[in-house]
Design an enzyme around this catalytic site. Structure first.
Site, PDB file in Angstrom:
ATOM      1  N   SER A 176      43.553  32.164  52.462  1.00  3.06           N
ATOM      2  CA  SER A 176      44.261  33.152  54.125  1.00  3.06           C
ATOM      3  C   SER A 176      44.640  34.099  54.068  1.00  3.06           C
ATOM      4  CB  SER A 176      44.925  32.053  54.661  1.00  3.06           C
ATOM      5  OG  SER A 176      45.732  31.876  53.441  1.00  3.06           O
ATOM      6  N   HIS A 204      39.538  29.239  57.766  1.00  2.00           N
ATOM      7  CA  HIS A 204      38.800  30.776  57.585  1.00  2.00           C
ATOM      8  C   HIS A 204      37.581  30.987  57.999  1.00  2.00           C
ATOM      9  CE1 HIS A 204      43.282  32.819  58.285  1.00  2.00           C
ATOM     10  NE2 HIS A 204      43.436  31.578  57.578  1.00  2.00           N
ATOM     11  N   LYS A 235      42.081  29.562  64.844  1.00  2.00           N
ATOM     12  CA  LYS A 235      41.603  30.734  64.468  1.00  2.00           C
ATOM     13  C   LYS A 235      40.400  30.607  65.353  1.00  2.00           C
ATOM     14  CE  LYS A 235      44.466  30.433  61.145  1.00  2.00           C
ATOM     15  NZ  LYS A 235      44.888  29.539  60.084  1.00  2.00           N
TER      16      LYS A 235
END
Ligand SMILES: *Cc1c(COP(=O)(O)O)cnc(C)c1O
Length: 394
Positions: A176, A204, A235
């Site tokens: 991350s 991610h 995200k």
């Protein structure tokens, strides 16, 4: 001075005190920050889906049809059609038999790790794993062997030493704060050799890596070999919540034993519907993922052309490591003065001495504005004496 006052003072003195900045309006490539327009270079809304009209509409429609909240945990009375539908779609997208939704990525990691490892067993965790994985290991009350970042040999050594007590290897897919990728092939091989389960956190990687944004596990062609793939809906998928993809049997086990699933309210229907709409957009428009990759490359190249070391990764997360917190926050402020918002990241989010500006590209940025931001970063860094004063390339 109370103990709280003195602890706050300590944080201020060591440059580790944090405060909240106010963003006006939805996440996007440009936002108003504390009232001023800036280029946003630190959002994890990588594909620009949080503010997409279809995603907003899906959330609004779900609020009208299903209400604002789920009312209870899934096992009591909070299980609704949207949850089931999203789980099926996520499992299909990731190539897994099934998926289980969690309240957040933090909760997914904490619950899953503690369900898969207990007292007397050993969890193997990369030293740069996300804090929620670290907390999951703590909560599991298993012994935790922290292996050096991305170091399969060190992991192998730890697995041998554990002598059959190894329960779980857990790693971020894309790290991350560094943007590099775990050596998933090695992790899968070691898990197989030592009879351990393997869990990969795709927070991610989903929407960014692999075919159509299916993640780092799919990119490595390891779908069948990773027991649990965890990811967040907050995200690249632009909503809120998280999931664990696994076999149907493992899902049933998690549903029964992961305490963060059992003892927490189900996701609100609008968040679930928004994530589903994002997933549909991602599947229908894989070009978003290509744009994100091209933008990340442009940002990296731009920083390198300024003589700035943008790390060894290749993802949309582009770290500019500076060392101490002071210079890092000074550069963050200089960038803000120039209309670029990229957050300074300090301990305990990163190890001491590795504070950094963490840039993250979005698919919705223009390449030209990313190159300009990189140029401004070079200018500001030179002003502070943080890099060579002459750009390596024009
Ligand atoms: C952000 C993040 C999480 C937490 O996900 P949330 O849904 O924000 O709670 C977990 N793991 C990693 C690697 C992350 O970066």
């Amino acid at each position: 001075m109370t103990d709280i006052e003195s602890r706050l003072e300590e944080l201020r003195e060591s440059g580790l005190h944090r405060r909240l900045r106010l963003v006006e309006g939805a996440q996007g490539p440009r936002v108003l920050l504390d009232g001023r327009p800036v280029l946003l270079l630190c959002s994890n809304d990588y594909l620009g889906l949080a503010g997409h009209p279809r995603v907003r509409e899906a959330a609004a429609a779900a609020a009208l049809e299903w209400g604002a909240g789920a009312g209870a945990s899934r096992l009591i009375s909070g299980n609704m059609t949207p949850h089931r539908r999203l789980e099926q779609r996520l499992a299909a997208f990731k190539g897994y038999e099934s998926a289980l939704l969690f309240g957040s990525g933090y909760l997914a990691n904490v619950g899953t790790i503690a369900a898969l490892a207990g007292r007397g067993s050993v969890v193997f965790s990369d030293e740069l794993n996300h804090a929620s994985i670290v907390d999951g290991c703590r909560l599991a009350r298993a012994e935790t062997f922290v292996y050096r970042h991305g170091d399969a040999e060190h992991l192998d050594w730890g697995l041998r030493r554990a002598g059959g007590r190894g329960a779980l290897i857990v790693s971020d897919g894309v790290f991350s704060m560094d943007g590099d990728t775990a050596p998933l092939g090695d992790l899968a091989r070691l898990a197989r050799e030592h009879g351990c389960r393997l869990m990969v956190d795709e927070a991610h990687a989903t929407g960014a890596l692999g075919p159509g944004g299916r993640g780092s596990v799919a990119a490595a062609g390891l779908g069948g070999e990773v027991d649990v793939v965890v990811g967040t809906l907050g995200k690249a998928l632009g909503a809120y919540g998280a999931y664990a993809c696994a076999s149907a049997e493992l899902r049933e086990y998690l549903l029964n034993t992961a305490r963060s699933f059992v003892f927490s309210t189900a996701l609100p229907p609008p968040a679930v519907a928004a994530a589903l709409a994002s997933l549909e957009l991602l599947e229908a428009e894989p070009a978003r993922v290509e744009r994100l990759r091209a933008n990340a490359a442009a940002l990296r190249e731009g920083l390198r052309a300024q003589g700035l070391d943008a790390g060894g990764g290749a993802s949309q997360i582009v770290p500019l490591e500076l060392g101490e917190a002071g210079p890092t926050m000074a550069l963050c402020e200089r960038l803000l003065e120039r209309g670029v918002f990229a957050q300074g990241i300090r301990p305990p989010t990163v190890p001491p001495g590795s504070s950094r500006i963490r840039f993250s590209a979005m698919a919705t940025h223009e390449e030209t504005e990313l190159r300009e931001a990189a140029r401004l970063a070079g200018e500001a860094a030179r002003e502070l004496g943080l890099v060579p004063t002459v750009p390596l390339a024009a």
